[in-house]
Design a protein around this motif. Structure first.
Motif, mmCIF file in Angstrom:
data_model
loop_
_atom_site.group_PDB
_atom_site.id
_atom_site.type_symbol
_atom_site.label_atom_id
_atom_site.label_comp_id
_atom_site.label_asym_id
_atom_site.label_seq_id
_atom_site.Cartn_x
_atom_site.Cartn_y
_atom_site.Cartn_z
ATOM 1 N N PRO A 1 -23.137 -13.153 34.507
ATOM 2 C CA PRO A 1 -23.264 -12.014 33.582
ATOM 3 C C PRO A 1 -22.449 -10.815 34.078
ATOM 4 O O PRO A 1 -22.993 -9.883 34.679
ATOM 5 N N LEU A 2 -21.168 -10.871 33.818
ATOM 6 C CA LEU A 2 -20.228 -9.888 34.377
ATOM 7 C C LEU A 2 -20.628 -8.443 34.093
ATOM 8 O O LEU A 2 -20.512 -7.570 34.948
ATOM 9 N N PHE A 3 -21.130 -8.214 32.868
ATOM 10 C CA PHE A 3 -21.394 -6.818 32.497
ATOM 11 C C PHE A 3 -22.698 -6.270 33.069
ATOM 12 O O PHE A 3 -23.083 -5.144 32.755
ATOM 13 N N ARG A 4 -23.349 -7.069 33.929
ATOM 14 C CA ARG A 4 -24.488 -6.506 34.660
ATOM 15 C C ARG A 4 -24.025 -5.841 35.956
ATOM 16 O O ARG A 4 -24.819 -5.254 36.679
ATOM 17 N N LEU A 5 -22.739 -5.974 36.250
ATOM 18 C CA LEU A 5 -22.207 -5.328 37.466
ATOM 19 C C LEU A 5 -21.826 -3.884 37.153
ATOM 20 O O LEU A 5 -21.526 -3.554 35.997
ATOM 21 N N PRO A 6 -21.800 -3.026 38.187
ATOM 22 C CA PRO A 6 -21.286 -1.666 37.941
ATOM 23 C C PRO A 6 -19.805 -1.738 37.581
ATOM 24 O O PRO A 6 -19.113 -2.679 37.987
ATOM 25 N N ALA B 1 -17.210 -2.576 40.174
ATOM 26 C CA ALA B 1 -17.149 -3.975 40.585
ATOM 27 C C ALA B 1 -16.458 -4.830 39.522
ATOM 28 O O ALA B 1 -15.692 -5.744 39.857
#
Lengths: 203, 323
Positions: free
Chosen positions: B6-11, B14
């Motif tokens: 889930p890429l968009f859970r990263l800041p 990042a």
């Protein structure tokens, strides 16, 4: 024990979100640019609070830092194929939740080497994928999922609005009730004083 | 099962770090996922140095960066190579790194693909260079003209028919660079209209006369058909008297089969040999190879260097004017 000294034997106490503390060597901590900027020169009295991250995540992050203490200074991303067996095991034994937590912590602590390897690992997942496949990999919601999510959010917002309105009403009532004893107190005091004055003047 | 993340859970920092670990071709595919991914890739500020479009039976769109590049192929999918290719219809793209043609979530026509590339790789339209090859007749010229706006460089190869070449030349104006492998005009005056234009560079691969040379108004010119040493000698004499005032760099060759003599090449021209050390410096600076160099001066004191290189029965000449 915490100390600003730069010797690798020096241990620092780290505090996690659970309030637990554990030791990390100065050499490992110095891989964190955030630590270097905040504590290296001024030192820290008591545990260093990294309380946005849980103990397991912080221990995993500093396990990596302890391991790479003797590696050469970081000089840019290393290709995943060049990672050591230890590095690969380190990444492979993490589940997705831990991996995300580690990236977040590493990103906050600004540990370039670890952040870079983690991010390269994610980038590799997107290799050779077309747009539809990428959507699946990065678990991007579909239009239907977005619509459903929006409905849920709208319901939540409506519920929150109701709660807020109710809270406002309650606050208003409380305000009236709270005012009452004060007025009563003032009145009682005034009565007492009047009685006292009257008794004094009678003497 | 493919791994997911889930890429968009990263800041955001990042996420940007993840993107910085991706090659430009993967970034391009990623940018097609959603508006958010498009904006993220655009925010990286990656700049293409040129976008080249080759048009034949299919369209090859080549995006070049400083040290890398990749291409997209657009094919009309018809087995009949003469079937009309409508650039306004949605079309899938093929690329080397993917096995199957692909499309973004919202289908793109060729213009959408091109605009998307120009946006995310911070290209200005004047980086566009278009090359027409045999087979490009199947494209409707008006649609192509509307799709390919502000073309900077145009090349027409030998396989393109004369009629089609003329249509192409009529459709694309305000060019900076023009390359013609063949003269499509029966009347020589027509091609001379292109020689007198003030392009940055013109390349002509057909037969040309001394008159054609003297009409050249571009800064750079490249002639590939060999001429006689006499023709070059006459050109030099005209240049000394003031012709071709914008010319800075000219490449041409002289048929060497009858053995070129420097005496004939530079007959009647005042020139001085360039010292060995200076020759090396010039070669290095201009990235050329030369075995002999002379300097000439024209009446207004402008100097030029003539560098020659003998190779496989041809004498290659590079003429550099220093204003």
């Amino acid at each position: 024990m915490t100390s600003p000294a730069s010797s690798s034997e020096v241990k620092y106490l780290i505090e996690s979100s659970e309030g637990n503390t554990f030791d990390v060597s100065g050499a490992a901590l110095r891989q964190s640019n955030t630590f270097n900027a905040m504590f290296l020169n001024i030192g820290a009295d008591g545990p260093i609070p990294f309380t946005d991250y849980n103990e397991a995540t912080l221990k995993k992050v500093f396990e990596y830092c302890e391991h790479s203490v003797n590696e050469e200074n970081y000089s840019g991303p290393k290709h995943q194929d060049d990672l050591s067996k230890w590095d690969l095991n380190f990444f492979n034994e993490m589940d997705q939740k831990m991996f995300i937590d580690v990236i977040n912590a590493s990103n906050f602590l600004d540990i370039e080497r670890l952040t870079s390897y983690c991010c390269e690992r994610i980038a590799r997942m997107l290799r050779g994928k077309n747009t539809q496949e990428m959507i699946k990999v990065i678990t991007l919601p579909t239009a239907e999922e977005l619509e459903a999510k929006q409905k849920v959010e709208e319901k939540k917002a409506a519920a929150a609005k109701k709660v807020a309105e109710k809270a406002a009403e309650t606050a208003e009532k409380t305000e009236t009730l709270e005012e009452l004893p004060v007025q009563q107190l003032v009145q009682t005091t005034r009565n007492k004083l009047t009685r006292k004055y009257l008794s004094f003047s009678n003497e | 099962m493919e791994p997911t993340f889930p890429l968009f859970r990263l800041p955001e920092k990042a996420i940007v770090h993840v993107l910085q670990n991706m090659n430009s071709d993967r970034l391009f595919i990623f940018s097609l996922v959603s508006t958010k991914t498009k904006n993220l890739v655009t925010s990286l500020g990656l700049r293409a140095v040129s976008v080249y479009i080759g048009i034949s039976f299919e369209i090859c769109l080549n995006v070049n960066f400083d040290t890398s590049g990749w291409n997209l192929i657009f094919s009309n999918g018809s087995n009949d190579q003469n079937a009309e290719f409508d650039v306004t219809r949605p079309i899938s793209a093929s690329t080397f790194s993917l096995h199957q043609p692909f499309q973004p979530s919202t289908p793109f026509n060729f213009s959408d693909w091109l605009n998307h590339i120009l946006t995310i790789f911070c290209c200005t339209n004047n980086l566009l260079a278009v090359k027409f090859r045999a087979g490009s007749e199947q494209f409707e010229m008006e649609s192509l003209k509307n799709t390919l706006k502000n073309v900077n460089g145009l090349a027409i190869t030998e396989g393109v028919t004369d009629i089609h070449s003329k249509q192409i030349l009529n459709s694309f104006k305000d060019l900076k660079k023009l390359a013609l492998e063949r003269n499509p005009f029966e009347d020589n005056c027509e091609v001379q209209k292109f020689f007198i234009q003030n392009f940055e560079k013109i390349e002509f691969c057909d037969v040309y006369s001394l008159d054609d040379m003297l009409l050249v108004n571009s800064e750079k010119v490249r002639f590939t058909k060999p001429i006689s040493q006499k023709q070059f000698n006459q050109f030099l004499k005209h240049w000394i008297r003031g012709s071709n005032p914008r010319l800075q760099d000219m490449f041409l060759s002289i048929d060497n089969t009858t053995s070129v003599s420097r005496e004939v090449l530079l007959k009647g021209i005042d020139c001085v040999d360039v010292a060995e050390e200076e020759q090396q410096e010039i070669c290095q600076e201009l990235s050329i190879v030369s075995d002999y160099m002379v300097e000439i001066r024209r009446n207004d004191e402008t100097t030029a260097v003539i560098a020659t290189k003998d190779f496989e029965n041809n004498l290659y000449i590079r003429f550099f004017a220093y204003y």
